[in-house]
Every structure is written in structure tokens, then in C-alpha cells.
Write a protein that holds these residues in place. Structure first.
Motif, PDB file in Angstrom:
ATOM      1  N   ALA A 141       0.850  -1.192   0.029  1.00 44.89           N
ATOM      2  CA  ALA A 141      -0.015  -0.189   0.173  1.00 44.89           C
ATOM      3  C   ALA A 141       0.884   1.206   0.056  1.00 44.89           C
ATOM      4  CB  ALA A 141      -0.800   0.079   1.163  1.00 44.89           C
ATOM      5  N   LEU A 142       0.325   2.361  -0.105  1.00 46.14           N
ATOM      6  CA  LEU A 142       1.064   3.629  -0.297  1.00 46.14           C
ATOM      7  C   LEU A 142       1.641   3.804   1.141  1.00 46.14           C
ATOM      8  CD1 LEU A 142       0.460   6.748  -2.291  1.00 46.14           C
ATOM      9  CD2 LEU A 142       1.060   6.965   0.158  1.00 46.14           C
ATOM     10  N   ARG A 143       3.146   4.101   1.207  1.00 46.35           N
ATOM     11  CA  ARG A 143       3.678   4.559   2.311  1.00 46.35           C
ATOM     12  C   ARG A 143       4.533   5.417   2.164  1.00 46.35           C
ATOM     13  NH1 ARG A 143       7.579   2.142   5.989  1.00 46.35           N
ATOM     14  NH2 ARG A 143       8.621   0.638   4.230  1.00 46.35           N
ATOM     15  N   LEU A 144       4.927   6.387   3.064  1.00 52.20           N
ATOM     16  CA  LEU A 144       5.799   7.591   2.710  1.00 52.20           C
ATOM     17  C   LEU A 144       6.704   7.533   4.010  1.00 52.20           C
ATOM     18  CD1 LEU A 144       6.767   9.991   1.309  1.00 52.20           C
ATOM     19  CD2 LEU A 144       4.953  11.251   2.508  1.00 52.20           C
ATOM     20  N   THR A 145       8.097   7.602   3.731  1.00 58.77           N
ATOM     21  CA  THR A 145       8.950   8.031   4.614  1.00 58.77           C
ATOM     22  C   THR A 145      10.071   9.135   4.372  1.00 58.77           C
ATOM     23  OG1 THR A 145      10.155   6.185   3.698  1.00 58.77           O
ATOM     24  CG2 THR A 145       9.030   5.587   5.665  1.00 58.77           C
ATOM     25  N   VAL A 146      10.603   9.887   5.254  1.00 57.02           N
ATOM     26  CA  VAL A 146      11.422  11.054   4.886  1.00 57.02           C
ATOM     27  C   VAL A 146      12.828  10.925   5.668  1.00 57.02           C
ATOM     28  CG1 VAL A 146      11.545  13.671   4.771  1.00 57.02           C
ATOM     29  CG2 VAL A 146       9.191  12.388   4.673  1.00 57.02           C
ATOM     30  N   SER A 147      14.027  11.284   5.209  1.00 54.03           N
ATOM     31  CA  SER A 147      15.261  11.080   5.944  1.00 54.03           C
ATOM     32  C   SER A 147      15.615  12.622   5.595  1.00 54.03           C
ATOM     33  CB  SER A 147      16.040  10.010   5.473  1.00 54.03           C
ATOM     34  OG  SER A 147      16.496  10.316   4.003  1.00 54.03           O
ATOM     35  N   GLY A 148      16.820  13.068   6.476  1.00 51.83           N
ATOM     36  CA  GLY A 148      17.461  14.223   6.401  1.00 51.83           C
ATOM     37  C   GLY A 148      17.160  15.061   7.629  1.00 51.83           C
ATOM     38  N   ALA A 151       0.864  13.095  -5.459  1.00 54.11           N
ATOM     39  CA  ALA A 151       1.117  12.783  -6.793  1.00 54.11           C
ATOM     40  C   ALA A 151       0.945  11.290  -7.251  1.00 54.11           C
ATOM     41  CB  ALA A 151       2.732  13.350  -7.096  1.00 54.11           C
ATOM     42  N   ALA A 152       1.466  10.485  -6.374  1.00 52.58           N
ATOM     43  CA  ALA A 152       1.499   8.958  -6.719  1.00 52.58           C
ATOM     44  C   ALA A 152      -0.030   8.606  -6.617  1.00 52.58           C
ATOM     45  CB  ALA A 152       2.062   8.294  -5.692  1.00 52.58           C
ATOM     46  N   ARG A 153      -1.000   9.108  -5.883  1.00 45.84           N
ATOM     47  CA  ARG A 153      -2.432   8.933  -6.000  1.00 45.84           C
ATOM     48  C   ARG A 153      -2.794   9.266  -7.411  1.00 45.84           C
ATOM     49  NH1 ARG A 153      -3.896   6.412  -1.319  1.00 45.84           N
ATOM     50  NH2 ARG A 153      -3.029   7.240   0.437  1.00 45.84           N
ATOM     51  N   LEU A 154      -2.814  10.392  -7.815  1.00 48.29           N
ATOM     52  CA  LEU A 154      -3.059  11.248  -8.796  1.00 48.29           C
ATOM     53  C   LEU A 154      -2.671  10.535 -10.258  1.00 48.29           C
ATOM     54  CD1 LEU A 154      -4.776  13.702  -9.841  1.00 48.29           C
ATOM     55  CD2 LEU A 154      -2.478  14.943  -9.788  1.00 48.29           C
ATOM     56  N   LEU A 155      -1.462   9.911 -10.193  1.00 45.40           N
ATOM     57  CA  LEU A 155      -1.050   9.252 -11.267  1.00 45.40           C
ATOM     58  C   LEU A 155      -1.602   8.007 -11.375  1.00 45.40           C
ATOM     59  CD1 LEU A 155       1.059   9.544 -13.788  1.00 45.40           C
ATOM     60  CD2 LEU A 155       2.754   8.089 -12.579  1.00 45.40           C
ATOM     61  N   VAL A 200       2.779   1.718  -3.496  1.00 47.01           N
ATOM     62  CA  VAL A 200       4.370   2.406  -3.537  1.00 47.01           C
ATOM     63  C   VAL A 200       4.748   2.541  -2.210  1.00 47.01           C
ATOM     64  CG1 VAL A 200       3.645   4.562  -4.330  1.00 47.01           C
ATOM     65  CG2 VAL A 200       5.898   3.681  -4.953  1.00 47.01           C
ATOM     66  N   HIS A 201       5.977   2.401  -2.291  1.00 38.36           N
ATOM     67  CA  HIS A 201       6.709   3.029  -0.751  1.00 38.36           C
ATOM     68  C   HIS A 201       7.504   4.236  -1.448  1.00 38.36           C
ATOM     69  CE1 HIS A 201      10.103   2.802   2.320  1.00 38.36           C
ATOM     70  NE2 HIS A 201       9.519   3.876   2.434  1.00 38.36           N
ATOM     71  N   LEU A 202       7.110   5.645  -1.002  1.00 39.25           N
ATOM     72  CA  LEU A 202       7.798   6.688  -1.406  1.00 39.25           C
ATOM     73  C   LEU A 202       8.819   6.991  -0.389  1.00 39.25           C
ATOM     74  CD1 LEU A 202       4.609   8.492  -2.220  1.00 39.25           C
ATOM     75  CD2 LEU A 202       6.467   8.092  -3.973  1.00 39.25           C
ATOM     76  N   HIS A 203      10.089   7.191  -0.977  1.00 28.85           N
ATOM     77  CA  HIS A 203      10.937   7.746   0.227  1.00 28.85           C
ATOM     78  C   HIS A 203      11.685   9.023  -0.183  1.00 28.85           C
ATOM     79  CE1 HIS A 203      13.772   7.992   3.609  1.00 28.85           C
ATOM     80  NE2 HIS A 203      14.843   8.418   2.793  1.00 28.85           N
ATOM     81  N   ILE A 204      11.512  10.125   0.643  1.00 30.82           N
ATOM     82  CA  ILE A 204      12.020  11.382   0.287  1.00 30.82           C
ATOM     83  C   ILE A 204      13.491  11.653   1.107  1.00 30.82           C
ATOM     84  CG2 ILE A 204      11.759  13.886   0.282  1.00 30.82           C
ATOM     85  CD1 ILE A 204       8.567  13.244   0.304  1.00 30.82           C
TER      86      ILE A 204
END
Ligand code: C5P
Length: 308
Positions: free
Chosen positions: A49-56, A73-77, A87-91
Motif C-alpha cells: 500500500a502507499l507508504r511515505l518515509t522521509v530522511s534528512g 502525486a502518486a495517488r493522482l498518477l 508504492v513506498h515513497l522515500h524522500i
């Protein structure tokens, strides 16, 4: 599991002309964006499922819910192509958060490019630009990079020719500024100054031809001399954060060719003659204690691109 990583640049506005308030509540703009070499990286990996993590260093200031433009953006596309956004999004965040450098918008643009590559949707550049505009006024520009004139609410882009690389110093402040609040303060200052336009008689904002010419020639001296008057949101940002005046002053005293608040702020941008001058200005800004941190960068640089 395949992982796709997209690198995406920050922006500085070398011109931001704010027109009247439109019926939809947005302001008409004439906006000259320049992509600079501060980058976020957005990686996408298949997931349940959609997951979002951030580092920095500023990761704790980045929302990881559906207000994050990368998730949207991922949901829209996915929705556009009848897919589930699994998708796992990592920023990996390096662009200042809420700093007036379109870091959140850059992540939205990068997520579009990354998910398009991961899912093989073959979305055309034109369609990606349209989806980006639906996400936010500043989201299309990081897809293009370079230098571009943004009209409408900033999302209607015309790439501009650019000359030599320009050298910049960015002074970050403690805590961000809210873009809607800065636009509201700009309206308020204009109302008080008797400059408020009604919807019916708002003039079309136009960029200063001298700014466009200086960018085309890559002439830092000519551009620097114009920066002080280049951003219509600057007075509003200063009214909300008066300490920025000292930051602008410090960088100018240290030899900057010009200085301005970047977009809606609070990041201050300084144009330098070359890399050496940029390093000197950065050092003076840090020593003054008039900012939280400093970065040296250059531009224009290309837009969002897959790097793995
Ligand atoms: O388009 P975006 O969601 O990035 O805009 C954030 C906010 O900034 C808007 O809700 C609006 O308050 C303000 N804005 C504006 N005029 C623009 C762009 C943004 O008033 N052209």
C-alpha cells in the motif's frame, strides 16, 4: 524489488510579480523560476500500500500523510491510469522545508516522474505537466528545470534561454513561512497602501524585460542590481518576519551583487560574482548569527530526472 530514484532541484524566483486576486482566490503571477543545485531525492519501491518515509536533517518537519505532495502525486498518477498506488515513497530531503524554495512541490514533481517510470505508465511530458499543475502552482516547474517564466497562478510555463551559470548563497531562517499567509499579507499591505485591485480591473502582471535580459545573458551584475525590487512578496515576508531585513543586509555588506527573499520566504537568496565570493558571503552570514544555516548553490540546473 526495483527501486527508482529521481533527483529534483529547488528553485529561486529571480522575479515574482504578483497581480490581483482571481475569482478562484489565487493571484495572477509573472514568475521567473531558476532551478538551483539543492536537491531532494525521491525513491519509489513496490509495496502493499502507499507508504511515505522521509530522511534528512529537517525530516521531522515534513508531513507523511496525504497532505504531502509526493503522496498526492502518486495517488493522482495511479488514478489517471486506473492503478492502485501500491508504492513506498522515500524522500531524502535536502531542500529547506517551508523555505520558499518549492521543496514540497519538487517532491510532488519527482514522485510523478518516479511512479511513471516504476509503473511504466508512459505518461507524456505534457500530461505530467498537467497533473503537476493540478497538484500545485509550483509543481510543474521542477519537471522542466532550467529557467522558465510562469504565468497564470505560476503553473503556465514558458522555458527561457539562460546564459552563464549563476552562483547563489541561500540563508535559511529558523522556522518556515506559510505561503497563503504571505500572499494574504501582500494583499493587506496593498489594501493599506491603496493599491488593492478588484477582480474586475486587475492588471496582467508582466516580467521586467531587464530581468529577462540579464538572465538570458547570465549577467550576475545586471541581475543583482535588479533583485531588490524583483519580488512582490518580499515586503509581505518582511512584515511577517522583520529579522530577514538584517539577513539581507548582512549578505549585501559581505559583497553580494544582489539579494532577495526567495519566493514567499523566509529563505534569503544572494547572488555572487563567483564561487569564491559565494563562499565569503556564506561565511559572513554564518558568523553574523542572522540566519540558521547557509548553503551555496548554482543554477540554472536541469529538472527532475531518474538517477537509478
Ligand atoms: O498552488 P499552491 O497549493 O502551491 O498554493 C498555495 C497557496 O498559495 C494557495 O492556497 C494560495 O493561498 C497561495 N497562492 C496564491 N496565488 C498563487 C499561488 C499560490 O494566492 N498564484
Amino acid at each position: 524489488m526495483p527501486t527508482i530514484t529521481v533527483r529534483v532541484p529547488a528553485k529561486v524566483n529571480v522575479q515574482l510579480v504578483v497581480g490581483g486576486v482571481r475569482p478562484d482566490g489565487y493571484h495572477d503571477l509573472a514568475n521567473v523560476f531558476c532551478a538551483v543545485s539543492l536537491y531532494d531525492e525521491v525513491s519509489v519501491t513496490p509495496a502493499d500500500a502507499l507508504r511515505l518515509t522521509v530522511s534528512g536533517a529537517q525530516a521531522h518537519q515534513v508531513p507523511v500523510d496525504d497532505t504531502n505532495l509526493a503522496a498526492r502525486a502518486a495517488r493522482l498518477l495511479a488514478a489517471r491510469h486506473g492503478l492502485e498506488p501500491r508504492v513506498h515513497l522515500h524522500i531524502a530531503k535536502d531542500i529547506p522545508v517551508a523555505g520558499g524554495m518549492a521543496g514540497g512541490s519538487a517532491d510532488g514533481a519527482a514522485a510523478l516522474v518516479a511512479c511513471d517510470a516504476l509503473w511504466g505508465t508512459g505518461t507524456s511530458r505534457q500530461e505530467l505537466l498537467g497533473l503537476a499543475a493540478d497538484l500545485g502552482s509550483d509543481v510543474p516547474f521542477p519537471l522542466l528545470g532550467g529557467v522558465a517564466l510562469g504565468r497564470g497562478r505560476g503553473e503556465v510555463l514558458e522555458p527561457l534561454p539562460a546564459g552563464e551559470t549563476l552562483h547563489w548563497v541561500f540563508a535559511m531562517a529558523d522556522g518556515g513561512l506559510s505561503t497563503p499567509e504571505v500572499f494574504r499579507a501582500c494583499d493587506e499591505l496593498r489594501r493599506r497602501g491603496g493599491q488593492g485591485w478588484t477582480v474586475a480591473d486587475r492588471p496582467e502582471p508582466e516580467p521586467d524585460p531587464e530581468v529577462l535580459d540579464a538572465v538570458r545573458r547570465g549577467d550576475p551584475v545586471a541581475l543583482g542590481a535588479l533583485l531588490g525590487e524583483a519580488n512582490d512578496l518580499q515586503a509581505a515576508a518582511l512584515s511577517l518576519r522583520p529579522a530577514l531585513a538584517a539577513t539581507l543586509h548582512t549578505g549585501t555588506e559581505a559583497g553580494a551583487l544582489g539579494a532577495l527573499v526567495s519566493g514567499s520566504g523566509p529563505t534569503c537568496a544572494f547572488l555572487a560574482k563567483d564561487t569564491e565570493a559565494a563562499n565569503d558571503i556564506a561565511e559572513a552570514l554564518l558568523a553574523s548569527g542572522n540566519c540558521q544555516s547557509v548553503r551555496v548553490a548554482h543554477g540554472p540546473v536541469p529538472g527532475a530526472a531518474v538517477i537509478t
